[in-house]
Scaffold this motif. Structure first.
Motif, PDB file in Angstrom:
ATOM      1  N   ASP A  46     -69.772 -62.216  -4.023  1.00 42.18           N
ATOM      2  CA  ASP A  46     -69.092 -62.063  -5.570  1.00 42.18           C
ATOM      3  C   ASP A  46     -68.503 -60.725  -5.745  1.00 42.18           C
ATOM      4  OD1 ASP A  46     -68.922 -61.853  -8.270  1.00 42.18           O
ATOM      5  OD2 ASP A  46     -71.007 -62.233  -8.773  1.00 42.18           O
ATOM      6  N   ALA A  47     -67.372 -61.054  -6.157  1.00 47.69           N
ATOM      7  CA  ALA A  47     -66.487 -59.388  -6.299  1.00 47.69           C
ATOM      8  C   ALA A  47     -66.290 -58.868  -8.054  1.00 47.69           C
ATOM      9  CB  ALA A  47     -65.366 -59.540  -5.615  1.00 47.69           C
ATOM     10  N   ALA A  48     -66.969 -59.701  -8.582  1.00 44.09           N
ATOM     11  CA  ALA A  48     -66.762 -59.292 -10.266  1.00 44.09           C
ATOM     12  C   ALA A  48     -67.814 -59.392 -11.094  1.00 44.09           C
ATOM     13  CB  ALA A  48     -65.663 -60.470 -10.761  1.00 44.09           C
ATOM     14  N   ILE A  49     -69.129 -60.069 -10.787  1.00 43.03           N
ATOM     15  CA  ILE A  49     -70.313 -60.244 -11.767  1.00 43.03           C
ATOM     16  C   ILE A  49     -71.533 -59.576 -11.425  1.00 43.03           C
ATOM     17  CG2 ILE A  49     -71.680 -61.922 -12.935  1.00 43.03           C
ATOM     18  CD1 ILE A  49     -68.744 -62.037 -13.946  1.00 43.03           C
ATOM     19  N   ASN A  50     -71.881 -59.747 -10.324  1.00 41.17           N
ATOM     20  CA  ASN A  50     -73.251 -59.254  -9.648  1.00 41.17           C
ATOM     21  C   ASN A  50     -73.018 -58.026  -8.970  1.00 41.17           C
ATOM     22  OD1 ASN A  50     -75.220 -61.525 -10.435  1.00 41.17           O
ATOM     23  ND2 ASN A  50     -73.429 -62.556  -9.686  1.00 41.17           N
ATOM     24  N   ILE A  51     -73.436 -57.036  -9.455  1.00 39.45           N
ATOM     25  CA  ILE A  51     -73.149 -55.584  -8.800  1.00 39.45           C
ATOM     26  C   ILE A  51     -73.930 -55.459  -7.650  1.00 39.45           C
ATOM     27  CG2 ILE A  51     -73.259 -53.013  -9.130  1.00 39.45           C
ATOM     28  CD1 ILE A  51     -72.958 -53.804 -12.259  1.00 39.45           C
ATOM     29  N   GLN A  52     -75.303 -55.451  -7.394  1.00 34.16           N
ATOM     30  CA  GLN A  52     -76.087 -55.603  -6.182  1.00 34.16           C
ATOM     31  C   GLN A  52     -76.969 -56.586  -6.186  1.00 34.16           C
ATOM     32  OE1 GLN A  52     -77.506 -51.507  -7.018  1.00 34.16           O
ATOM     33  NE2 GLN A  52     -76.652 -50.691  -5.009  1.00 34.16           N
ATOM     34  N   PRO A  53     -76.465 -57.757  -5.898  1.00 29.38           N
ATOM     35  CA  PRO A  53     -77.347 -58.872  -5.959  1.00 29.38           C
ATOM     36  C   PRO A  53     -78.713 -59.166  -5.086  1.00 29.38           C
ATOM     37  CG  PRO A  53     -75.376 -59.501  -4.689  1.00 29.38           C
ATOM     38  CD  PRO A  53     -75.389 -57.730  -5.226  1.00 29.38           C
ATOM     39  N   THR A  54     -79.694 -59.477  -5.394  1.00 27.86           N
ATOM     40  CA  THR A  54     -80.834 -59.766  -4.802  1.00 27.86           C
ATOM     41  C   THR A  54     -80.700 -60.712  -3.785  1.00 27.86           C
ATOM     42  OG1 THR A  54     -81.814 -61.028  -6.135  1.00 27.86           O
ATOM     43  CG2 THR A  54     -82.282 -58.781  -6.592  1.00 27.86           C
ATOM     44  N   LEU A  55     -81.675 -60.987  -2.842  1.00 28.32           N
ATOM     45  CA  LEU A  55     -81.542 -62.204  -1.710  1.00 28.32           C
ATOM     46  C   LEU A  55     -81.538 -63.363  -2.627  1.00 28.32           C
ATOM     47  CD1 LEU A  55     -81.908 -63.484   1.068  1.00 28.32           C
ATOM     48  CD2 LEU A  55     -84.061 -63.161   0.782  1.00 28.32           C
ATOM     49  N   GLU A  56     -82.393 -63.417  -3.795  1.00 24.11           N
ATOM     50  CA  GLU A  56     -82.429 -64.728  -4.639  1.00 24.11           C
ATOM     51  C   GLU A  56     -81.060 -64.832  -5.159  1.00 24.11           C
ATOM     52  OE1 GLU A  56     -85.437 -66.634  -7.829  1.00 24.11           O
ATOM     53  OE2 GLU A  56     -85.310 -64.705  -7.630  1.00 24.11           O
ATOM     54  N   ASP A  57     -80.728 -63.719  -5.823  1.00 22.68           N
ATOM     55  CA  ASP A  57     -79.078 -63.795  -6.340  1.00 22.68           C
ATOM     56  C   ASP A  57     -78.034 -64.592  -5.304  1.00 22.68           C
ATOM     57  OD1 ASP A  57     -80.120 -62.790  -8.698  1.00 22.68           O
ATOM     58  OD2 ASP A  57     -79.476 -60.995  -8.234  1.00 22.68           O
TER      59      ASP A  57
END
Length: 470
Positions: free
Chosen positions: A300-311
């Motif tokens: 993801d390059a536009a919404i989630n800044i630092q996604p977790t494993l679950e994300d």
């Protein structure tokens, strides 16, 4: 002297002098020749067409590709630099197939003062078959010339842009979908949906200050006659009303206009009044990269800044199901990191290993996953081979899962500005697809984003997963 070019002046040339050149015909040679001169006869590019014309399915080089080797000989060797090719009389006897090795020989037959030289010309294949014979007339130089051989830029073929055109064409015959266009108050954000409407892709509902929308339409000669306008007070009100239209079922797609992405996504993500589902909302870039042989999705390059494993599991599932909608039945997913081995000090490698195991256990479905993979071995088979990586994904990735937003954003923009790529974008995981446009997007990219949303909306009607509300 192999690294030097030295010519032979007219006074230095004698009857019987000769020069030889040997070249193996490659596929790229034939395609480059076709591109350079615009020669599009399909027997030079398609084995199926070659079969129809009793050529045994072997793609043939253009006859003049073989004859062009004469020009190379005259200009490089005999007479060499300063020579001028005047005329030729060539009889072509046997075609050249890709993979054939051709040896061309020119022999001085006659000297014609003050400067012309007549050559006998002969080309033969590795089989001994004669490719062509003939005579050529060349004006030889009178000035001696010696210099290092010229090093030309390497020429590489890459495919033309076609991913976006294919996606747009795939929507032909589909019923246009209703799209809430949020705050289309500048030229770019108004022209895009209007053009998509004229192509029969969408039925736009323009949500924004009506006076401003009409002013933009007049200023830039954009025809919005007959389009529904929902009048709002300002951009925040536009975001709220557009989301309301989507919740009410009046629109199947939400499209960002000239407001800031954060302003729109704040309304989309609102817990009670937004468009959230149990799935994490994420963005996918659909890339048309001429130097890559397949559609490439980056997330993801536009919404989630630092996604977790679950994300990341949700982000991946969204992208996988988009790939299905785009006709990639079993997408290959490369989970990117800086290295291709699990290294505890680099968190993204741990996430990659966990995601792969989650896929093994059915927690992520519909794709083949591998990671961690560095970018080079994710998209280049030779790089993977050199590093001895055995993987069904390495070098053939359809989806790239990036470690965080910064990495994804930089990767997508590098491809656009350094590899002449084009990028369309869509947000998934909400109740309906969301098109995020940018002022920097090309017209093709804006249309492609609309077309992707149309495909997703139609998939939802048929009961898709992430593309449907959960």
């Amino acid at each position: 002297m192999a690294d030097m070019m030295e010519n032979r002046t007219f006074d230095e040339i004698r009857v019987g002098d000769s020069a030889t050149l040997t070249r193996t015909c490659q596929k790229d040679d034939v395609e480059l020749f076709g591109v350079a001169v615009g020669a599009l006869n399909p027997i030079h590019f398609s084995p199926e067409v070659a079969e129809k014309f009793s050529l045994g399915g072997k793609v043939k080089a253009h006859s003049m590709w073989g004859a062009s080797l004469l020009s190379a000989l005259f200009g490089n060797e005999l007479p060499g630099p300063g020579a001028a090719y005047r005329s030729q009389d060539i009889s072509f006897l046997t075609p050249i197939s890709i993979g054939d090795t051709v040896t061309v020989t020119v022999t001085v037959a006659e000297l014609v003062p003050p400067q012309d030289v007549v050559f006998d010309c002969l080309a033969v294949k590795q089989t001994g078959e004669t490719v062509f014979t003939g005579r050529a007339r060349v004006t030889a130089p009178t000035v001696k010339f010696v210099q290092p051989r010229i090093q030309l830029h390497e020429a590489r073929l890459h495919r033309a842009h076609h991913v976006f055109e294919d996606i747009i064409l795939s929507c032909a015959g589909m019923e246009p979908v209703s799209v809430a266009v949020c705050h289309p108050c500048d030229q770019v954000s108004l022209e895009g949906p209007v053009e998509a409407a004229h192509l029969g892709l969408i039925r736009p509902i323009l949500v924004g200050p009506e006076a401003k929308i009409q002013q933009v339409a007049r200023e830039f000669d954009i025809d919005i006659a007959g389009l529904r306008i929902v009048d709002t007070a300002h951009s925040h009100d536009s975001a709220k009303r557009a989301v309301e239209l989507c919740r009410a079922g009046e629109a199947e797609v939400l499209m960002k206009g000239s407001l800031h992405t954060d302003e729109l996504m704040h309304e989309v993500a609102a817990r009670d009044t937004g468009l959230r589902t149990a799935r994490r909302i994420s963005h996918v870039f659909i890339m048309d990269v001429p130097t890559y042989p397949r559609t490439l999705l980056i997330t993801d390059a536009a919404i989630n800044i630092q996604p977790t494993l679950e994300d990341k599991a949700d982000i991946l599932q969204n992208a996988i199901e988009l790939a299905h909608v785009l006709g990639i039945d079993k997408p290959k997913v490369a989970i990117l990191s800086a290295v291709e081995t699990v290294y505890p000090k680099i968190a993204s490698t741990i996430d990659a290993a966990a995601l792969c195991k989650m896929a093994d256990r059915g927690q992520i479905s519909g794709a083949v996953l591998d990671g961690p993979l560095a970018f080079d071995n994710a998209i280049n088979e030779e790089a993977a081979r050199i590093k001895k990586i055995v993987s069904p994904v390495a070098g053939k990735a359809d989806i790239l899962l990036v470690p965080d937003l910064e990495a994804g954003n930089m990767l997508a923009k590098q491809l656009c500005y350094l590899a002449e790529a084009d990028a369309a974008g869509i947000v998934l995981g909400a109740r309906l697809p969301i098109v995020l446009t940018s002022r920097a997007d090309s017209a093709r990219a804006r249309l492609a984003s609309c077309a992707v949303a149309v495909r997703v909306a139609h998939a939802r009607r048929k009961g898709g997963k992430a593309i449907a509300a959960e």
